[in-house]
Design an enzyme around this catalytic site. Structure first.
Site, PDB file in Angstrom:
ATOM      1  N   SER A 172      24.296 -65.829   8.855  1.00 20.93           N
ATOM      2  CA  SER A 172      24.618 -66.835   7.837  1.00 20.93           C
ATOM      3  C   SER A 172      23.327 -67.415   7.247  1.00 20.93           C
ATOM      4  O   SER A 172      22.521 -66.660   6.717  1.00 20.93           O
ATOM      5  CB  SER A 172      25.523 -67.909   8.447  1.00 20.93           C
TER       6      SER A 172
ATOM      7  N   ASP B  39      35.052 -61.808   4.970  1.00 19.35           N
ATOM      8  CA  ASP B  39      34.109 -62.924   4.922  1.00 19.35           C
ATOM      9  C   ASP B  39      33.567 -63.054   3.502  1.00 19.35           C
ATOM     10  O   ASP B  39      32.974 -62.120   2.962  1.00 19.35           O
ATOM     11  CB  ASP B  39      32.970 -62.671   5.911  1.00 19.35           C
TER      12      ASP B  39
ATOM     13  N   HIS C  21      33.828 -65.104   9.531  1.00 22.20           N
ATOM     14  CA  HIS C  21      32.405 -65.428   9.377  1.00 22.20           C
ATOM     15  C   HIS C  21      31.721 -65.658  10.724  1.00 22.20           C
ATOM     16  O   HIS C  21      30.494 -65.679  10.794  1.00 22.20           O
ATOM     17  CB  HIS C  21      32.250 -66.677   8.497  1.00 22.20           C
TER      18      HIS C  21
END
Length: 402
Positions: free
Chosen positions: A208, A273, A313
């Site tokens: 991320s 995602d 995610h």
């Protein structure tokens, strides 16, 4: 020695390795570094009232053992040499300093087995409010600290928020008097100098926000730590494994990264995602792509739209996906190598029939989960049942004998 490490590290841009399904050696390689990124989540203390709030819960010499990377196939034969700290440079977070990851280097044993001295930089994803605020912007700015040796008009622009995290410092902070960029470049350069007579690899990994910093940092290392390396040489490879990373720059950054012969970037993306799809206007993807779809996994729960996006995610879901993906057009593996108990480590993601506690990692006594010598995790209930069965078999054998 592992003769394939250069191929697995992307020397040939992973040609032939990104086909469906990917090979098991490549799976293990990606998971190996992904677990080192996951460790930054498992070790981070987000409790502001804790004495280690905003920092790692564990000292450098015990982090791997404390986060489950000290046994069996999960064991990491690396020494952490440096903790990394970032700071926010805007009100009201001007003095908000937090632990963001670490630098580690392979032990002599690992180096002998792997065929090179491996330096790893691992970046944590978003946890703090200041980091969220840096994430949401879309404006770009010239990355002059990374590309300061070229003409001003040729300097690529990058996401302003990610760049701010990477280059900001706080003179009042014990941990971030210099920027995290300077911290990591100084430490990687120090290790490269120590092991200059050995073959060296540098792998940068993160998820991320950590994935965005991974790409930025890998470009920086390739350009500025190895800037005096022969342009025709691939002797010291710099590899980035960026999990669930948002985009970080435009066409100029993409092209600049592609021009670095010793740099290889792999983006790992999960189909459901949405984070890797943003920002979109003015941004481009960097590097090669490994695409998967965890919605094909029979191990995972089926959730509503919001729940599915959040689960998709999650870093542990990404590692589960790498372990079992057969490609987006094919069925997920029915027998995955990576322990499925880890899917529930920080959430409620595994189907109930496996009996794994929900979000067990931060519970007292890990909610009864115990790590086995092979690195897997079992509930005490299962362990006790096995012991009971073993005792009954011993009793039965004694009864027959007498």
């Amino acid at each position: 020695m592992d003769p394939n490490w250069r191929v697995l590290s992307g020397e040939n841009k992973w040609e032939g390795l990104l086909v469906d399904p990917i090979g098991d050696d490549f799976r293990r390689y990606i998971i190996h570094y992904g677990e080192m990124a996951q460790a930054t989540y498992d070790a981070y203390d987000s409790d502001e009232n804790s004495i280690t709030g905003g920092n790692s819960k564990y000292a450098m010499d015990e982090l791997f053992s404390q986060v489950g990377l000290g046994k069996g196939r999960a064991k990491k034969n690396y020494t952490i040499t440096k903790y990394l700290y970032t700071t926010a440079a805007f009100a009201p977070f001007n003095k908000d300093t937090n632990w963001m990851g670490y630098v580690a280097v392979s032990t002599d044993q690992e180096t002998k087995e792997a065929g090179r001295r491996d330096i790893v930089v691992a970046w944590r994803g978003t946890n703090e409010e200041s980091e969220w605020l840096n994430n949401v912007g879309i404006l770009q700015q010239p990355a002059s600290e990374i590309f300061g040796d070229i003409g001003e008009d040729d300097i690529p622009s990058v996401h302003g928020g990610f760049y701010l995290i990477y280059t900001s410092n706080n003179s009042d902070s014990t941990f971030s008097k210099i920027s995290v960029r300077d911290q990591v470049l100084k430490e990687v350069s120090r290790l490269v100098s120590i092991y200059k007579n050995e073959t060296i690899s540098v792998v940068v990994t993160g998820h991320s926000l950590g994935g965005a910093l991974t790409t930025l940092n890998a470009i920086d290392i390739a350009r500025n730590v190895f800037k005096n390396q022969d342009e025709d040489s691939n002797s010291n490879l710099v590899t980035a494994f960026a999990f669930a990373s948002p985009r970080i720059g435009g066409p100029m950054l993409r092209d600049s990264a592609a021009s670095l012969k010793n740099l290889h970037i792999l983006r790992i993306e999960n189909k459901p995602d949405s984070v890797p799809d943003f920002p979109n206007i003015g941004y481009r993807d960097v590097g090669q792509l490994l695409f998967m779809d965890t919605e094909e996994s029979e191990f995972l729960k089926r959730k509503g739209f919001i729940g599915s996006k959040g689960m998709a995610h999650n870093m542990e879901i990404y590692l589960h996906g790498v372990s079992g993906t057969q490609g987006v057009e094919k069925k997920f593996k029915k027998d995955v190598e990576r322990d499925i108990s880890l899917v529930n480590k920080h959430g409620e993601n595994l189907v109930d029939i496996y009996g794994v506690p929900i979000a067990w990692w931060d519970e007292v006594d890990k909610a009864g989960m115990v790590q086995m010598e092979d690195g897997s995790w079992k509930t005490k209930l299962i362990i006790n049942k096995k012991k009971l069965v073993t005792k009954w078999w011993k009793f039965f054998l004694l009864f027959i004998c007498y």
